[in-house]
Every structure is written in structure tokens, then in C-alpha cells.
Write an enzyme that holds these catalytic residues in place. Structure first.
Site, PDB file in Angstrom:
ATOM      1  NE  ARG A 146     -68.292 -18.174 107.824  1.00  0.00           N
ATOM      2  CZ  ARG A 146     -69.360 -17.453 107.482  1.00  0.00           C
ATOM      3  NH1 ARG A 146     -70.333 -18.013 106.781  1.00  0.00           N
ATOM      4  NH2 ARG A 146     -69.473 -16.192 107.811  1.00  0.00           N
ATOM      5  NE  ARG A 184     -73.858 -19.680 103.667  1.00  0.00           N
ATOM      6  CZ  ARG A 184     -73.826 -18.484 104.255  1.00  0.00           C
ATOM      7  NH1 ARG A 184     -73.410 -18.353 105.491  1.00  0.00           N
ATOM      8  NH2 ARG A 184     -74.213 -17.407 103.598  1.00  0.00           N
ATOM      9  CE  LYS A 205     -76.755 -15.713 105.489  1.00  0.00           C
ATOM     10  NZ  LYS A 205     -76.317 -15.010 106.703  1.00  0.00           N
ATOM     11  CE  LYS A 238     -76.636 -18.861 108.397  1.00  0.00           C
ATOM     12  NZ  LYS A 238     -76.473 -17.743 109.348  1.00  0.00           N
ATOM     13  CB  CYS A 242     -71.784 -10.577 115.073  1.00  0.00           C
ATOM     14  SG  CYS A 242     -71.926  -8.788 114.943  1.00  0.00           S
ATOM     15  CB  CYS A 244     -69.066  -7.008 109.433  1.00  0.00           C
ATOM     16  SG  CYS A 244     -70.692  -7.216 108.689  1.00  0.00           S
ATOM     17  CB  CYS A 262     -76.262  -4.655 111.465  1.00  0.00           C
ATOM     18  SG  CYS A 262     -76.298  -6.203 110.548  1.00  0.00           S
ATOM     19  CB  CYS A 297     -73.778 -12.725 112.415  1.00  0.00           C
ATOM     20  SG  CYS A 297     -74.122 -12.147 110.765  1.00  0.00           S
TER      21      CYS A 297
END
Ligand code: HEM
Ligand SMILES: Cc1cc2nc3c(=O)[nH]c(=O)nc-3n(C[C@H](O)[C@H](O)[C@H](O)COP(=O)(O)O)c2cc1C
Ligand code: SF4
Lengths: 555, 555
Positions: free
Chosen positions: B75, B144, B208, B210, B431, B437, B476, B480
Site C-alpha cells: 500500500r 497512516r 493504527k 488515522k 472492503c 483478507c 467482517c 474497512c
């Protein structure tokens, strides 16, 4: 239990911490199963999604081996479900995923356990369940396995232990407890497949086998097909690692059918040929070579039908179509000139000790160019198409010139392509018997992703310190072709050190050109490393051969 | 810091990684597996890479004794989501040479390539480096890619505001040089002295992080779903400063009631760049110091804020900053979308926004999207800008070049493709989920297009097809594809089953709620048919679907 006792127990239990309870649990269990049972062989089975169960299983396997037990370690995704009927001691490590589901890899196993009439009275087991208390269905898969095994009549050796995300400690306790309850059986008890002295009579012993498994080891995108075939037998087959299995292919039924139609022969008429007697149909199917006829056979054919036939190797059916026989009598004459079907030899890929009552083969589909286009080898095609449950006949071809070294000797195995077959047997045998010698494997194929034969088994040997070094050559993963001999050169110093220290060196696989190239490189390494002449290097290798430290199984 | 148990295993991996180096070099050189060593799998995320495997191929490969088919996703780090035409050309070529070929535009204004095998990671990253592109900190427990409203139509101040995305990104970039050493073969330049990282220290963040910037009235960057959401406050065509919100995050775990989706809380306003950068920096340091490092499920800033309390959090922030935030300035969001098709900005430059279903740029039978983008790049006459809704803007096109670009788009069917997609399709998002995934419970991007094809006729039936209803699907509850912030959210529970959430607003300021659990396709369509029928009958004029179901208390 008396009321008073039970209330005292409850009171005690109430005041205990979790750790103390676990201890008490172990203590009482200890009282109940005081004397360790003697066990020769255990199976450690794991079902994993993210690898935790697997890494535990690998550690436990190493520990159990240290204790002198024979261990079969295998992932539930590769486990042959029928083997459950043979297991006596199985320890299952399984995590829970999704919403209380078993890992994908364990689904088939779960379904198998879920069968109504499953009966496993011979089995003793214990379950280690991995999970995460943050999920509502904590360790559900492990609980399910335990319940289903119990229902099938298996005997629980110790209670299921459920682990949260910090699983190491409880997992180790679980295994230690199991280990403490067992001791390795003495040699006499362990009674492995007895190594029967090879049959004294000269009569060839034929065995009947049933195909248990037949899978193409190469993945989508591969330019090859390599079949892994497991053949089950009722009787114990007398063989050792390094031996070969011999069998005759059966000709494709549709071809036989066409030949009979074309010639108008009576399929059931019995014919006597010098080497075989049987119905025409049987002879064509089982005894005679009808494909890719030799030039001399074609010449004889030409003489019988009195035609000019070019000496191009073709199949019997082609000849019959282009140069028909006059009548069925002439056809019977043709039968007389066909060569008998020769048996084919395949290096056995299994160990009599580790793979009980089974013989495994690694068979590459043989493809070759002929003047009439690409053809596949008759026998490898036949084997590749053999469906599960089909029966076959075979005999063992002993190969005393390709045998395991003493248990403590180091071993270097060079086996690209299907050359891996005997080494899979060697490794399995050494793993199973706990041989202490070091092992170094050179293997190669075309592409890493699709052609790494027995990859997961080899990884497991590496992780459990069975395989001390592995050198891989995938010829087509980069622009320059890399083969095992290139890896040998890269490792020249180390390789020579092993040899000097007494390692046994084995080469298996294609005679041309692999084994020739490998031997050249071997000589080069010996020469360069010990700074001697080429002639001296040849003598060096000869001496190794005399000491049985240099053995080849090439074809 | 609450009932933190021990540190989670990931914490140990981070601190002992020697500046994110770990044993990555050895991992990459290990020939026996396409995977990395366990710890390194965590570390590569910090280098913008994610180890995955093809879940569709797991079962069969296990039978073939092959390990899972591992590959890597890379990414890019693209603050504000911008590429020059030369860079697009390079990206296109790298995707063809090393990846599955699909260029995936993410919801965070960057692109991902999937399916890169281990031995191709370095060559790919080296080629990206030649294009002045990298993947540093694109994944992992760091800040990120900083995202920002994409469309310049939004304001003449667009360039100015974009520059902030870059500044914040630079401010929060890890200091280690590991990326250059490991992937670009640079000499070891860093030492723990020169690489001292006052922001991340050696522990990085607990999870993470953001950051998003929005320019009202468009909330296309969904700022309330971010750890830090910044709203540009513009008056009289002047940038006055930013409102700062913090603590957004959408993920939850099925059955774990301690986890929840949360919108960011408005903290206040800053007027200067200096104050903005300081406040952002210190919010990150609070999260670094107070975040939960024991349970990764409870480690995002949203839980830190809720554990501390918003007031205590603000107080701590004021202490660390040395100033207090001012009262939040008034703002209004009225939409959250991309403006498809052609638009001209205040300078007269042209912009074309392409519809890309679920961000997948690839050629199909009807639309050669990928070829079209490549051809446009070769003209050198358009820049590339990604939107927060997985679409692409061909940007900064001079009036005299518009016709050239238009001709290419027409030739490859892009314009028809963009015009013909229904409103609901254009407002959809999914997603990655299967097959790469590892956390996916159900399909998303491979399935949503089909499902929408079945929803469209229902909308047509009730004459609702032109309604810009937002629908988002995730495999899930991690969200995302930001499914909790859609008017219709579908969240995978098991293969083929979804929880149906409804009632989010159109601008991303209200979360949706669970309406029905565990529905299969038929049940989803039935439920929507019922809801749409009511909506068509009983809605107020201009009332959105999300507002309608909320007014009626359906959830
Ligand atoms: C395919 C591999 C992926 C994996 C394994 C993955 C994993 C995760 C996980 C575990 C979370 C929850 C984090 C938390 O605890 O809050 C999450 C949330 C999220 N991820 Fe991914 N993700 C993947 C792909 C993507 C892609 C392609 C994007 C788009 C750029 C993305 C954007 C997001 C967003 C927007 C959220 C939810 C909002 C939030 O809580 O911040 N993810 N992802
Ligand atoms: C998507 C997902 C779902 C899970 N669901 C459960 C569950 O329902 N119950 C449970 O006890 N543990 C659950 N777990 C936790 C795992 O069982 C735990 O992480 C375990 O250590 C994994 O072992 P493995 O690596 O061998 O698969 C889940 C983990 C993941 C990633
Ligand atoms: S929402 Fe879940 S399934 Fe989808 S990409 Fe994220 S983690 Fe994977």
C-alpha cells in the site's frame, strides 16, 4: 459422595485461585493415574488458522521425541481421517475461529467426528483448546472435539484445557501432564514392523494393494504433474527404505476395445503365448505392450501383413488402422510378435516404520515428444488415473545399494524432481526412529509456488530439527536456470566439511543429465576443496563408494 | 490506563525490532517458505506491506502438501492521494509485472497492489522508489496516509489545505531508516542515536492511527470515522483554521460488547498552522502514553478517550500543548460524495471523476478502465487524484487538452461506464474481504456488485432508482469499507450471511444500527423490499432513506 465431604470440598474449592484449582486438578489426576502407562507411539494433531496451534504442536513433538516416544505430527488439513481408527494415543490442539467455528483446516475432521456411528474404542486422547475469552463462544471447537470423541467411545486421558490468548503457560502444563502420565515402551513392546529377512525363495512375492490416496502434488499453473500415491495393503509388505516397487501398467480399456472391434477378434478366446496365457482381451490389457512399438516389432508386423511400413515408432492401433490385418487369425499371429509388458520400477517414498501398512509413490507424469506429437508414458499415465479404492498388484524390487546409513551418521541427500521419493522415505524413517544423524537435503523443481514437492512435510522436518540444512533450486523462478548442482557449488565448503566428517552422500532421480552433472560438480568440489587432481578426486569418490558412503538410485 | 493485562505480544515485537528491522532480511532470504517469520509479519506492516494468502486455494493446497499460497499486498503512502502521469505509468507497469494486475484504490486515497510474491517485494519497492514513491508507514501502528477532501471544486483554497495533509504526514512519519536498508539495499545509515524518535520512541502507537481533513460542505473523507478529524473552516474565501475532532473508529468485534463503532468527538478549534500541528502531535502522544497496550481490540484512541473521559482528555491535551483549544467554529456538511464526470475549477482547469466500482481498476469486457488510465498517463496531460470513496479523478487538465483526454475515455468505454452506473452503485463501497483478507467472514468486493444488481430492480419498482442511497458492505465488523457509516450497511457474519444495519445519515454524522441479524441474500432482498416500499409511500419530501428509517424508529 457424602454430603459432608462434598461440602468441605466445595468450601476448599471456593477459596482457591484459578491456578490453585489447576494444580489440585492435576494432583487428583495424578493420584488416579499414578503409574505412567507405557506407550510406543503418539499422534499430535493440530488445527490452526493463524499458526498458534501449529507452533505449539511442533514444540510438543520435539519434547515427546526427546522423551523417547515415537511421534506422528500432522495438521488436521492433511490428516487421513481413516487413520483415526488406528490411533491409540492422540493429542489434539485446536483453535476456535469465526463465531465458535473450527479453523478451516479442521472442518473435514470435525465432520468426520460428527458421523453418527463413529466408534473409536481403541483411542485415548486429550484436547488443548485455543481461544480468546473476548469471544462469546470461548474455545468452542476444542469443546466440540472433546465431546465428539467421548461420544465415539474414546477415552479421555486428561481434561480439555482451554487457553486464552496468553496460552503458553497453560498449554505447556497440559502437555507436561500428559507426558508425565506416559513412558516410552521398551524396545520389545514397541514392536515395529519386524525387518523380515528378504524372502529366501526366489519366487517373486506379489502383493495386492488398494489405492488410498492419489493426488497431483503440483498446483494450478504448473507445467508438470506429479502424483503422490498411497497404496494400502492387508499384509505387511516386506521392504526397506531405498527399495523400489515394481508393477505393470494396464492398457487403457478404450484402446483395447477399439483393437478388438477393428480386427473382429473374439475377445474371450484363450490364447497361449510363450510368456502368458489368457483371453485376447486380458492379454491386450495386461500382458502385452501395445503402445509405442519398437522398430523390430514394426518390421515383423510389416512382414506378416506384407506391406512396406516406415520404421516410425507408433502404437498398435495406428498400425491396425493404416495397415489392417486380413482376418482374426492374422491378428493372433500379430499378438505373438508383441513384446511382453515390462514391469516399471518406482522408488518407494514411504518408510515401513512410519507409514504402517502403506506404500507411497511419487510418480511424475512422463511426457515425451515423438514424431507423432507429445505422448505420455503408459505407466505414469495409468498410475495417475488410478482412482481411490482401485486395486493393483505389485512386487518389491530390493535395492541393497541404496540404504540408510547408521543412525548416527550424517546424510546428504541430492534428489531433484521425483528424486525426492526415497529421501522422503529416509527422512520419515529417521524421524520416526529418532535417528540422531544430521540431514541435509538438496532438492529442486521448476517453480516454488506450484512445484515444491512435499513442501509442508519438509517444512515440518526443518522446524522440528530433523532436517538441518535444506538447499533448494527452483529452475524457472528467475531468468537464469538454477539447479541443485549450482546450490552444491555455493555450499562447497560446508558440503566438503560434511563429507570429510563422514557424511553419507546419496543421489536419486534422473540419470541423464542430472546425476551426471551432479557427480561432475561433486568431483569438482572434492578436487577444489582438498586441492587434489581430478584423478585423485575420482579415487576419493570411489573410496566413498566402497565404504557405502556414496550411493545412487538413478533412472 | 485500565485493567491492562500484560503487554500484548505485538508490543514486544515492536520494542525489540531495532527500528522496525527485526529479522526481515533473513525472513526474505528463507527459501523454504513464501511466508515471513511470525514477528516479521507484524513488522512489515510498518513498511506498508501485508502478508496474505489466497484463501480460495487453502484447502486444495493443503492436500497437495503445499503451504498456503502466500503473497504480499503493498500500500503506497500518498498524502492527499496524488500521482503524476509518469508515476501512474510506472504503477501500471509494476502492477502488470509483479501483482495480480488489479490496481486497488482504497478508501484512504491511496492504492494497493495484491499478490506480490516474497521474492518480488524488493524489485517492486525498488521500482516504486525510482518513481519517488514509497510505502513507509502505510500500515502498522503508526499514523497512516493522511486523507483530504478530494475535489478541487470544493474550494479555491484546495491546494493550501492539501498541503496540510503532507505536513501532518511528515510530522508523524517514523524516523527509522529501516525501509531504505531492507528494501532499497542502502547501507545501514541509521543508528539508535540518529534515529531517535521522540514521537514514536521504540514502542510506536498502541494501534493504527488515522487522520482525515474535510472541506465543508462535503464530508467525503468521512472525518468522524478517524482518530483525528479536521474540518477546514473557511470564511469569505479565507482559511480561518481547523476544527479538531478525535476518537473516531468504526471497528467492533462480533459478540464482544466492549468494542464498538464510535464517531469522533469535537474538541475545539485552532487558528494557526503552528497550533494545528502541535495539537495533532500531542493527541498522538497522549494516545502513545495512555492507549491500551494489553488488548489490541481496545487499543484505538476512541477507547483511550472514553476511558479517560473527554474532559480529562482535553485537559491533558491543553497541558501538553501549552494552550487550550478554542470553541469549535460552526460548519455544515450537506453531502459526502464524489462529483462524477467533468468539472472545471476556479482556474479553468478540468477534472474528470471516474466511477470505479469498489476501487478495482482493471479491464473488463465492457470497460477497459486500466488501459484507459494508462493511455491518459502516456499523454502526460492529466494528474491522478484518488477520492476517499475509492474513485479516481483525472486532474488539472488544461482546457486545450480536454478533448484529447475525453477521446481516450470514450474509446475505452469509461464515460459510458461512469454515466450508466445507478445512483446506489455509485454510492456503494465494499472492503477487500475474500480471497485475501485473513479476517473476512463473508464476501464483500467480489459480491456487492452482484447484490446491487438485484437491489436495483427493487428500487426501480418503487421508483427510487435515482435516490443517492449509500450502501456499504464489509466482510467482517472491522469496517474497512466504513460500513457503519452508511444508510445501508451489510456486515459479514459467516460465509453468505450478513447483519443488516440501517439508519446512518447521508453525510457521515450518524452511525447506523443493527436492524436484522444473519441474513442470507434472499432475506436481505426481502428486508430491503419491505423497507423501500414503506419509504416510497411514507417519506417526507427530500427525506433520505437513513433519516426516514430513523424517524420511524425502525432501529
Ligand atoms: C485486506 C487486508 C486488510 C486487513 C487485514 C484489515 C484489517 C483491519 C482491521 C483489523 C481493522 C480494525 C482496526 C481496529 O481495531 O480499529 C480495520 C479497520 C479499517 N480498515 Fe482495514 N484491513 C484491510 C484492508 C483495508 C483496506 C484496503 C482499507 C482501505 C484503505 C482499509 C481501511 C480500513 C478502515 C477505513 C477501517 C475502519 C475504520 C477505522 O476503524 O479506522 N482496510 N482493518
Ligand atoms: C476472526 C477470529 C475469530 C475468532 N473467534 C473465536 C471464537 O469464537 N472463540 C474463541 O474462543 N476464540 C476465537 N478466536 C481466537 C483464536 O482462537 C485465538 O486467537 C487462537 O490463539 C488462534 O489459534 P491458531 O493460531 O492456532 O488458529 C478468534 C480469532 C479470530 C482472528
Ligand atoms: S472489514 Fe474485515 S473483511 Fe473487510 S477488509 Fe477489513 S478486516 Fe477484512
Amino acid at each position: 459422595m457424602q454430603l459432608e465431604k462434598s461440602s468441605r470440598l466445595k468450601e476448599l474449592v471456593h477459596t482457591c485461585s484459578k491456578e490453585e484449582l489447576i494444580w489440585i486438578n492435576g494432583y487428583i489426576n495424578g493420584l488416579l493415574y499414578e503409574t505412567p502407562t507405557s506407550v510406543s507411539k503418539v499422534s499430535i494433531l493440530y488445527g490452526t488458522e493463524t499458526g498458534n496451534s501449529k507452533s505449539l504442536a511442533l514444540n510438543f513433538s520435539t519434547e515427546a521425541k526427546k522423551k523417547g516416544l515415537r511421534v506422528k505430527l500432522i495438521g488436521l488439513d492433511q490428516y487421513k481421517l481413516q487413520d483415526l481408527y488406528k490411533e491409540t494415543h492422540a493429542f489434539i490442539i485446536i483453535s476456535t475461529h469465526g463465531e465458535g467455528d473450527p479453523p478451516d483446516a479442521a472442518k473435514a475432521f470435525m465432520n468426520f467426528l460428527g458421523q453418527d456411528n463413529l466408534s473409536l474404542p481403541q483411542l485415548q486422547y486429550s484436547v488443548l483448546a485455543l481461544g480468546d475469552t473476548a469471544y462469546p463462544l470461548f474455545c468452542k471447537a476444542g469443546e466440540d472435539v472433546d465431546a465428539l470423541l467421548e461420544k465415539a467411545g474414546a477415552k479421555r486421558m486428561s481434561a480439555t484445557v482451554k487457553c486464552d490468548v496468553d496460552y503458553e503457560q497453560s498449554a505447556n502444563d497440559w502437555f507436561t501432564k500428559i507426558m508425565d502420565s506416559m513412558q516410552p515402551a521398551t524396545q520389545a513392546e514397541a514392536a515395529t514392523t519386524p525387518v523380515v529377512a528378504s524372502a529366501k525363495s526366489h519366487e517373486r512375492k506379489y502383493y495386492n494393494g488398494i489405492i488410498h490416496t492419489n493426488i497431483n502434488l503440483n498446483d494450478i499453473g504448473s507445467t508438470k504433474k506429479t502424483f503422490h500415491i498411497e497404496i494400502g495393503t492387508e499384509e505387511t509388505v516386506d521392504y526397506l527404505c531405498g527399495d523400489s516397487l515394481a508393477l505393470k501398467p494396464v492398457n487403457e480399456y478404450s484402446i483395447v476395445q477399439k483393437i478388438i472391434e477393428l480386427t473382429g477378434a473374439d475377445a474371450n478366446k484363450t490364447i497361449s503365448l510363450p510368456k502368458a496365457t489368457g483371453s485376447i482381451k486380458d492379454l491386450l490389457s495386461n500382458n502385452l505392450n501395445i503402445l509405442y512399438l519398437s522398430n523390430s516389432t514394426i518390421k515383423k508386423y510389416a512382414a506378416i501383413v506384407q506391406k512396406d511400413i516406415p520404421p516410425t515408432r507408433v502404437d498398435l492401433l495406428d498400425l491396425l488402422q493404416q495397415f489392417p490385418v486380413n482376418n482374426s487369425t492374422q491378428f493372433e499371429e500379430i499378438l505373438g510378435i508383441l513384446l511382453p509388458m515390462a514391469p516399471r520400477l518406482y522408488s518407494i517414498a514411504s518408510s515401513p516404520a512410519a507409514h504402517e501398512q502403506e506404500i507411497h509413490l511419487t510418480v511424475a507424469l512422463d511426457t515425451f515428444e515423438t514424431e507423432t506429437g507429445e505422448q505420455t508414458g503408459n505407466c505414469s499415465r495409468y498410475l495417475g488415473e488410478l482412482a481411490v479404492k482401485k486395486s493393483i498388484q505389485f512386487y518389491i524390487h530390493k535395492n541393497n545399494a541404496f540404504k540408510l546409513p547408521p543412525a548416527n551418521a550424517a546424510m546428504i541427500m541430492i534428489g531433484p524432481g521425483t528424486g525426492i521419493a526415497p529421501f522422503r522415505a529416509f527422512l520419515a524413517e529417521r524421524d520416526y526412529t529418532g535417528a540422531s544423524g544430521k540431514n541435509w537435503l538438496f532438492m529442486g523443481e521448476r517453480n516454488f509456488s506450484s512445484d515444491f514437492l512435499y513442501q509442508t512435510e519438509i517444512q515440518q522436518y526443518q522446524k522440528t530439527n530433523m532436517l538441518h540444512k535444506i538447499s533448494l533450486a527452483f529452475s524457472r523462478d528467475q531468468s537464469a536456470k538454477i539447479y541443485v548442482q549450482h546450490r552444491m557449488l555455493e555450499q562447497a565448503v560446508e558440503l566438503f566439511k560434511w563429507i570429510e566428517q563422514g557424511a553419507y552422500l546419496y543421489i536419486a532421480g534422473a540419470k541423464h543429465t542430472m546425476s551426471v552433472d551432479v557427480e561432475q560438480v561433486l568431483l569438482q568440489i572434492i578436487q577444489e576443496q582438498s586441492k587434489i587432481t581430478n584423478e585423485e578426486a575420482i579415487l576419493y569418490l570411489q573410496k566413498m563408494k566402497q565404504e557405502k558412503r556414496y550411493q545412487k538410485d538413478v533412472y | 490506563m485500565s485493567e491492562t493485562k500484560n503487554l500484548s505480544p505485538v508490543e514486544r515485537i515492536k520494542t525489540k525490532s531495532d527500528g522496525l528491522r527485526g529479522s526481515l532480511k533473513e525472513s526474505l532470504d528463507e527459501p523454504i517458505t513464501g511466508a515471513l517469520y511470525d514477528d516479521d509479519q507484524t513488522l512489515i506492516k510498518f513498511h506498508g506491506l501485508y502478508q496474505q494468502d489466497d484463501r480460495d486455494r487453502r484447502e486444495e493446497r493443503s492436500l497437495k502438501k503445499l503451504e498456503w499460497l502466500y503473497s504480499y499486498m503493498v500500500r503506497l503512502r500518498l498524502p492527499g492521494g496524488f500521482l503524476l502521469p509518469k508515476q501512474w505509468e510506472g504503477l501500471h507497469e509494476i502492477s502488470n509485472q509483479y501483482s495480480t494486475g488489479v490496481i486497488k484504490v482504497t478508501t484512504r486515497q491511496t492504492v494497493q497492489l495484491h499478490g506480490i510474491i516474497k521474492s518480488h517485494i524488493k524489485p517492486s519497492l525498488q521500482q516504486f522508489d525510482l518513481l519517488k514513491l514509497d510505502a513507509i508507514a502505510a500500515c502498522g501502528d503508526v499514523n497512516r496516509n493522511v486523507i483530504c477532501s478530494a475535489h478541487p471544486k470544493q474550494s479555491a483554497l484546495h491546494e493550501t489545505i492539501f498541503a496540510y495533509a503532507d505536513k501532518i504526514s511528515t510530522l508523524a512519519l517514523p524516523k527509522t531508516n529501516a525501509y531504505y536498508e531492507i528494501w532499497l539495499d542502502k547501507e545501514k545509515i541509521g543508528s539508535s542515536e540518529t534515529e531517535k524518535d521522540p514521537l514514536y520512541q521504540d514502542r510506536y502507537l498502541p494501534r493504527k492511527f488515522k487522520i482525515a481533513i474535510a472541506i465543508p460542505p462535503n464530508n467525503d473523507s468521512d472525518i468522524f470515522a478517524n482518530d483525528i478529524g479536521l474540518i477546514a473552516i473557511i470564511k469569505d474565501n479565507q482559511l480561518k483554521g481547523f476544527n479538531i475532532a478525535a476518537g473516531g473508529g468504526l471497528s467492533s468485534t462480533h459478540g464482544n460488547s466492549n468494542t464498538y463503532a464510535r464517531l469522533a468527538t469535537m474538541l475545539g478549534f485552532v487558528a494557526t498552522e503552528e497550533q494545528l500541528l502541535k495539537a495533532v502531535y500531542e493527541i498522538i502522544t497522549i494516545q502513545r502514553d495512555y492507549g491500551n497496550r494489553g488488548d489490541r481490540k481496545l487499543a484505538r484512541l476512541k477507547y483511550t478517550i472514553d476511558t479517560m473521559g473527554v474532559d480529562a482528555f482535553k485537559k491533558e491535551l491543553a497541558i501538553r500543548c501549552g494552550f487550550e483549544l478554542a470553541e469549535a467554529a460552526p460548519y455544515e456538511f450537506t453531502e459526502r460524495k464524489d462529483y462524477y464526470g467533468w468539472h472545471q475549477n476556479h482556474e479553468g482547469k478540468w477534472y474528470y471523476t471516474l466511477f470505479i466500482e469498489n476501487g478495482r481498476i482493471t479491464d473488463t469486457e465492457t470497460t477497459a478502465l486500466k488501459t484507459a488510465c494508462y493511455e491518459v498517463a502516456k499523454t502526460g496531460k492529466a494528474n491522478y487524484r484518488f477520492t476517499c470513496n475509492q474513485n479516481l479523478i483525472l486532474a488539472d487538465i488544461l482546457p486545450e487538452n480536454k478533448a484529447i483526454i475525453e477521446a481516450i475515455l470514450v474509446q475505452y468505454g469509461v464515460i459510458t461506464h461512469t454515466n450508466d452506473a445507478s445512483a446506489i452503485r455509485k454510492n456503494s463501497m465494499a472492503c477487500v474481504a475474500f480471497n485475501t483478507c485473513p479476517l473476512a467472514l463473508a464476501e464483500a468486493q467480489r459480491y456487492l456488485p452482484t447484490l446491487i444488481g438485484k437491489i436495483e430492480p427493487i428500487l426501480t419498482k418503487y421508483e427510487l432508482l435515482s435516490e443517492e442511497i449509500t450502501i456499504r458492505m464489509t466482510g467482517c465488523p472491522n469496517g474497512c469499507g466504513r460500513s457503519p457509516l452508511a444508510e445501508i450497511g451489510l456486515i459479514g457474519t459467516a460465509y453468505g450471511y450478513y447483519n443488516l444495519h440501517i439508519g446512518g445519515d447521508r453525510n457521515g454524522e450518524r452511525l447506523n444500527k443493527e436492524y436484522k441479524q444473519h441474513l442470507n441474500e434472499t432475506q436481505i432482498l426481502e428486508a430491503l423490499d419491505h423497507l423501500f416500499s414503506n419509504y416510497a409511500k411514507a417519506r417526507n419530501p427530500a427525506e433520505t432513506f437513513g433519516n426516514f428509517v430513523t424517524r420511524l424508529n425502525l432501529v
